[in-house]
Design a protein around this motif. Structure first.
Motif, short mmCIF file in Angstrom:
data_model
loop_
_atom_site.label_atom_id
_atom_site.label_comp_id
_atom_site.label_asym_id
_atom_site.label_seq_id
_atom_site.Cartn_x
_atom_site.Cartn_y
_atom_site.Cartn_z
N ALA A 1 -5.49 10.89 2.49
CA ALA A 1 -4.76 10.67 1.24
C ALA A 1 -5.55 9.72 0.37
O ALA A 1 -6.53 9.10 0.82
CB ALA A 1 -3.38 10.07 1.51
N ARG B 1 3.88 10.34 -3.64
CA ARG B 1 3.33 9.09 -3.17
C ARG B 1 4.33 8.43 -2.22
O ARG B 1 5.51 8.31 -2.54
CB ARG B 1 3.04 8.18 -4.37
CG ARG B 1 2.16 7.01 -4.07
CD ARG B 1 1.72 6.29 -5.34
NE ARG B 1 0.91 7.16 -6.19
CZ ARG B 1 0.25 6.75 -7.26
NH1 ARG B 1 0.30 5.46 -7.60
NH2 ARG B 1 -0.45 7.58 -7.98
N TRP C 1 0.85 -1.18 0.00
CA TRP C 1 0.00 0.00 0.00
C TRP C 1 0.89 1.24 0.00
O TRP C 1 1.87 1.31 0.77
CB TRP C 1 -0.90 0.02 1.22
CG TRP C 1 -1.96 -1.02 1.22
CD1 TRP C 1 -1.91 -2.25 1.79
CD2 TRP C 1 -3.25 -0.92 0.60
NE1 TRP C 1 -3.08 -2.92 1.59
CE2 TRP C 1 -3.93 -2.14 0.85
CE3 TRP C 1 -3.92 0.07 -0.13
CZ2 TRP C 1 -5.23 -2.38 0.40
CZ3 TRP C 1 -5.21 -0.18 -0.57
CH2 TRP C 1 -5.85 -1.39 -0.31
N ARG D 1 0.36 5.74 -0.37
CA ARG D 1 -0.64 6.78 -0.28
C ARG D 1 -0.08 8.09 -0.81
O ARG D 1 1.13 8.31 -0.80
CB ARG D 1 -1.14 6.95 1.16
CG ARG D 1 -0.10 7.52 2.13
CD ARG D 1 -0.66 7.54 3.54
NE ARG D 1 0.30 8.11 4.49
CZ ARG D 1 0.09 8.18 5.80
NH1 ARG D 1 -1.04 7.71 6.32
NH2 ARG D 1 1.01 8.71 6.59
N GLY E 1 -6.84 3.52 -6.76
CA GLY E 1 -6.81 4.32 -5.54
C GLY E 1 -8.17 4.43 -4.88
O GLY E 1 -9.21 4.37 -5.54
N ASP F 1 -3.39 11.37 8.00
CA ASP F 1 -3.53 10.14 7.21
C ASP F 1 -4.42 10.34 5.98
O ASP F 1 -4.59 9.41 5.18
CB ASP F 1 -4.12 9.02 8.07
CG ASP F 1 -3.19 8.62 9.20
OD1 ASP F 1 -3.70 8.48 10.34
OD2 ASP F 1 -1.99 8.44 8.96
N GLN G 1 -10.02 6.90 -1.72
CA GLN G 1 -9.82 8.10 -0.90
C GLN G 1 -10.12 7.81 0.56
O GLN G 1 -11.19 7.26 0.88
CB GLN G 1 -10.72 9.23 -1.40
CG GLN G 1 -10.67 10.50 -0.55
CD GLN G 1 -9.37 11.25 -0.70
OE1 GLN G 1 -8.89 11.47 -1.82
NE2 GLN G 1 -8.79 11.68 0.42
N TYR H 1 -5.22 6.19 -1.18
CA TYR H 1 -4.45 4.99 -0.88
C TYR H 1 -4.46 4.07 -2.10
O TYR H 1 -5.53 3.76 -2.64
CB TYR H 1 -5.03 4.28 0.33
CG TYR H 1 -4.67 4.97 1.62
CD1 TYR H 1 -5.23 6.20 1.95
CD2 TYR H 1 -3.75 4.43 2.51
CE1 TYR H 1 -4.89 6.86 3.12
CE2 TYR H 1 -3.40 5.06 3.69
CZ TYR H 1 -3.98 6.29 3.98
OH TYR H 1 -3.63 6.94 5.15
N TYR H 2 -3.26 3.63 -2.49
CA TYR H 2 -3.09 2.80 -3.68
C TYR H 2 -2.54 1.43 -3.30
O TYR H 2 -1.62 1.32 -2.49
CB TYR H 2 -2.12 3.45 -4.65
CG TYR H 2 -2.58 4.76 -5.23
CD1 TYR H 2 -2.26 5.96 -4.61
CD2 TYR H 2 -3.34 4.79 -6.39
CE1 TYR H 2 -2.68 7.18 -5.15
CE2 TYR H 2 -3.76 5.99 -6.93
CZ TYR H 2 -3.43 7.18 -6.30
OH TYR H 2 -3.85 8.38 -6.83
#
Length: 130
Positions: free
Chosen positions: A96, A45, A36, A38, A123, A94, A125, A98-99
């Protein structure tokens, strides 16, 4: 064709929790690396967590970025082909997108660098209100 599809993001108050999921299809990453990352607005990133196949002797190991250590937990359910990220004790920092990312290789020692990952999700959110 490999696809990574994230879900589980949303709006949560500071101190709350969320669980993100990343469903993969097209190939198995059980002997590779999944992670993961973000990205907050106007920031690069950054690495959040990874689960890395070390080998038959050591199995899988997990690694975390300093800012999330002790609060976030990465896990993988191979039967469901799904990667998870449990986010606890959330703070506005926190917030962001998230990927989810994956590589068919074991990135032990190199899991931190986003350039080493071959596949990315779109991603999800996460927004934490104060």
């Amino acid at each position: 064709q490999v696809q990574l599809v994230e879900s589980g993001g949303g709006l949560v108050q500071a101190g709350g929790s969320l669980r993100l999921s990343c469903a993969d299809s097209g190939r198995t990453f059980s002997s590779g690396t999944m992670a993961w990352f973000r990205q907050a607005p106007e920031k690069e990133r950054e690495f959040v967590a990874a689960i890395v196949w070390i080998g038959t002797l050591f199995g899988r190991r997990t690694f975390y970025g300093d800012s999330v250590k002790g609060r976030f937990t990465i896990s993988r359910d191979n039967a469901k082909s799904t990667l998870y990220l449990q986010l606890n004790s959330l703070s506005p920092e926190d917030t962001a997108v998230y990927y989810c990312a994956a590589s068919g290789r074991s990135l032990a020692g190199n899991y931190y660098y986003r350039r080493n990952y071959d596949y990315w999700g779109q991603g999800t959110q996460v927004t934490v209100s104060s």
